[in-house]
Design an enzyme around this catalytic site. Structure first.
Site, PDB file in Angstrom:
ATOM      1  N   GLU A  86       0.174  -0.923   6.006  1.00 56.10           N
ATOM      2  CA  GLU A  86       0.934  -0.304   6.925  1.00 56.10           C
ATOM      3  C   GLU A  86       1.149   1.197   6.746  1.00 56.10           C
ATOM      4  O   GLU A  86       0.950   2.655   7.849  1.00 56.10           O
ATOM      5  CB  GLU A  86       2.310  -0.662   6.013  1.00 56.10           C
ATOM      6  N   ASP A 103       0.356  -1.172   0.105  1.00 56.79           N
ATOM      7  CA  ASP A 103       0.069   0.357  -0.334  1.00 56.79           C
ATOM      8  C   ASP A 103       1.057   0.741  -0.205  1.00 56.79           C
ATOM      9  O   ASP A 103       2.042   1.445   0.310  1.00 56.79           O
ATOM     10  CB  ASP A 103      -1.019  -0.026   1.309  1.00 56.79           C
TER      11      ASP A 103
HETATM   12 ZN    ZN Z   1       6.600   2.103   3.964  1.00 60.12          ZN
END
Ligand code: ZN
Length: 446
Positions: free
Chosen positions: A153, A91
Site C-alpha cells: 500500500e 507493509d
Molecule cells: Zn496506511
C-alpha cells in the site's frame, strides 16, 4: 453473542493482541525498492498465521503479479446474512532518520499506554484490529467474512487493484471495512466519509537554446526559471487560496480541528500564519489544494552566473471528492499555459491521477457501525474527511458500486504515521477492535 460477551472477549484478548502487534511491528516490512524483500514476505507469513489463529476456515496467500503477496481469509456467510470484507495492509513506510526516533523503529516499545514503532499505527494496527475482532467472535460468524491484507500500500503498488478487477468474486461483499484511518482525537469516534483524490503533472518551461551568462545577457534574455516562478505564483491568491478559475471551493459538514490543534499537528512555526480562508474542514477535505512538490533548477551549491534556459516543476493537486482529477489537470495546465510570460515554451508530462471517495450517507452497514461505535466509545461518531487519498478505496468503490464502504481505525491524528515516533494508543486500539466486533454482530441483525 451479546454485546457484553463481545466486549469482554476483546478485553480478555488484549494482552495477546498487543503481543501479536509487537511481533508484527518488529518486522521491517518496507515494500519499497532498495529495501530487503525477505522481511516483507515474513510479515505476510505472520499475517497469514494470525488470520489462521482467528479461526477462519480458509486462509491463503495470494501471489500478485509483480507485487508482494496479499493474504486472504474467508468464512462463509450464514444463510441470509450479508458478507463483510475487511481490508488493511502489512507493509510500512521506511523509518527515515533513525536519530529522530526516541525508540528504535523496529523495536516495538510500550510507553504510557501507547505502542511505538514503525507501522504500529499505519497499518499493522489495522491488521491486528481485524485479527482481534475475529478472535473475539470465537468462530461464531454472524455474517460472511472476507479479509484481504495487502503488502504494498505504502509504495502505491497497483497489483491488488488489478487483482480485484480480474477476480472480483473473491472479494465481493455487501460492506467493506477499510481499517487504515483513525479519529482526529483519541477517544472521540469518527467515521471517515470523504477522501480527496489527487492529480499531478510536470511542467517544463523553455526560453533559450541554452543557458547564457547573466552578466552579458541578464536584463534582456528571457529567464526560464523566472518565467516558471511567475507562473507558479498565480496558482494561489494573496490569502493562499487556490486562484485557478474553474476549481470551485467546497464545504464539508461539521468541523475538522481547532486552528490551535492543526498548528500543533502540522508543526507550523510561531508567527507563521495558515494559508487559505474558510473553515479548516472546507480547506482540507472539500476544496482543491495545489502544492509544488519539486523543482528542477540549479541547486544553490551548483549555482553559476547564468540565465536559465529551462526549468521544471512537479505540481500536485488534491481534488475534492466531487471533482474529477483528469479535469483538474486540464484546468490547471490550461491556466499555466495562459499565464506563461514572454511567449515561453510550456510543455506538460508525467500525468498521474487517483479518484477521491465520498461515502453514501445511509445504509444498513452505516447504521450498524454507528451503533457499534457509540457503544464502544460511549459517544456517537462524527463524520470526518481526509485530505489524502487511498487509491484502493476508489478502486473498490468503482468495482463494487453497491457495497457500503466504511472507514475507521485506530490511527488517530497524533499517531505520527509516516513520521518518526509513530505510535498507536492501546486503549484506542481496544475500542476500535470492540467497534469492529460489535459491528459484525450488529450488521447481522439488520
Ligand atoms: Zn496506511
Amino acid at each position: 453473542m451479546t454485546p457484553e460477551e463481545i466486549e469482554n472477549a476483546v478485553a480478555a484478548g488484549m494482552p495477546q493482541t498487543i503481543e501479536d502487534l509487537k511481533a508484527l511491528v518488529a518486522i521491517p516490512s518496507i515494500a519499497f525498492p532498495g529495501h530487503p524483500e525477505e522481511p516483507v514476505h515474513k510479515a505476510a507469513e505472520l499475517t497469514e498465521n494470525l488470520l489462521r489463529s482467528a479461526g477462519l476456515p480458509r486462509v491463503e496467500r495470494i501471489d500478485l503479479d509483480g507485487g508482494f503477496p496479499a493474504v486472504y481469509g474467508e468464512a462463509p456467510a450464514p444463510p441470509g446474512a450479508p458478507t463483510v470484507l475487511l481490508y488493511a495492509h502489512y507493509d510500512v513506510q521506511p523509518p527515515g532518520d533513525p536519530a529522530l526516533w526516541k525508540t528504535p523503529p523496529f523495536e516495538p516499545t510500550v510507553i504510557d499506554g501507547a505502542l511505538y514503532g514503525r507501522g504500529a499505527a499505519d497499518d499493522k494496527s489495522g491488521v491486528i484490529t481485524h485479527v482481534a475482532a475475529l478472535r473475539a467472535l470465537q468462530g461464531r460468524w454472524p455474517v460472511g467474512i472476507k479479509v484481504i491484507i495487502e503488502g504494498e500500500e505504502e509504495y502505491a503498488g497497483e497489483s491488488l487493484a488489478r487483482f480485484i478487477e480480474s477476480s472480483p468474486d473473491l472479494v465481493r461483499a455487501d460492506a467493506i471495512v477499510v481499517a487504515d484511518v483513525g479519529n482526529p482525537r483519541v477517544g472521540e469516534p469518527a467515521l471517515t466519509t470523504s477522501l480527496r483524490g489527487m492529480a499531478a503533472f510536470t511542467v517544463e518551461v523553455r526560453t533559450l537554446a541554452g543557458a547564457v551568462h547573466s552578466g552579458a545577457f541578464g536584463g534582456a534574455a528571457p529567464d526560464a526559471l523566472a518565467a516558471l516562478m511567475r507562473m507558479l505564483t498565480t496558482l494561489h491568491d494573496e490569502n493562499g487560496d487556490v486562484a485557478v478559475p474553474g476549481l470551485p471551493r467546497g464545504t464539508f459538514p461539521g468541523e475538522a480541528y481547532s486552528e490551535e490543534e492543526f498548528r500543533a499537528t502540522a508543526g507550523v512555526l510561531d508567527g507563521v500564519s495558515l494559508v487559505g480562508t474558510g473553515s479548516l474542514a472546507d480547506r482540507l477535505w472539500a476544496s482543491y489544494a495545489i502544492t509544488v512538490t519539486g523543482l528542477d533548477v540549479p541547486s544553490v551549491a551548483q549555482a553559476v552566473n547564468a540565465v536559465q534556459a529551462v526549468a521544471r516543476a512537479r505540481v500536485t493537486i488534491r481534488v475534492p471528492p466531487s471533482g474529477d482529477p483528469a479535469q483538474a489537470i486540464e484546468v490547471v495546465t490550461e491556466h499555466l499555459k495562459k499565464v506563461a510570460p514572454w511567449g515561453a515554451h510550456v510543455t506538460f508530462s508525467d500525468f498521474t491521477t487517483g479518484a477521491g471517495f465520498r461515502a453514501r450517507g445511509e445504509g444498513r452497514a452505516r447504521a450498524a457501525v454507528e451503533r457499534a461505535m457509540a457503544r464502544a466509545f460511549g459517544r456517537p461518531p462524527r463524520e470526518v474527511g481526509q485530505g489524502g487519498s487511498i487509491p484502493l478505496v476508489a478502486a473498490l468503490a468503482r468495482q463494487f458500486p453497491e457495497a457500503e464502504i466504511l472507514l475507521f481505525g485506530p490511527e488517530d491524528d497524533h499517531a505520527s504515521i509516516h513520521a518518526p515516533n509513530e505510535r498507536v494508543d492501546l486503549e484506542e486500539l481496544r475500542r476500535t477492535i470492540t467497534t469492529e466486533a460489535l459491528f459484525l454482530a450488529e450488521y447481522a441483525k439488520g
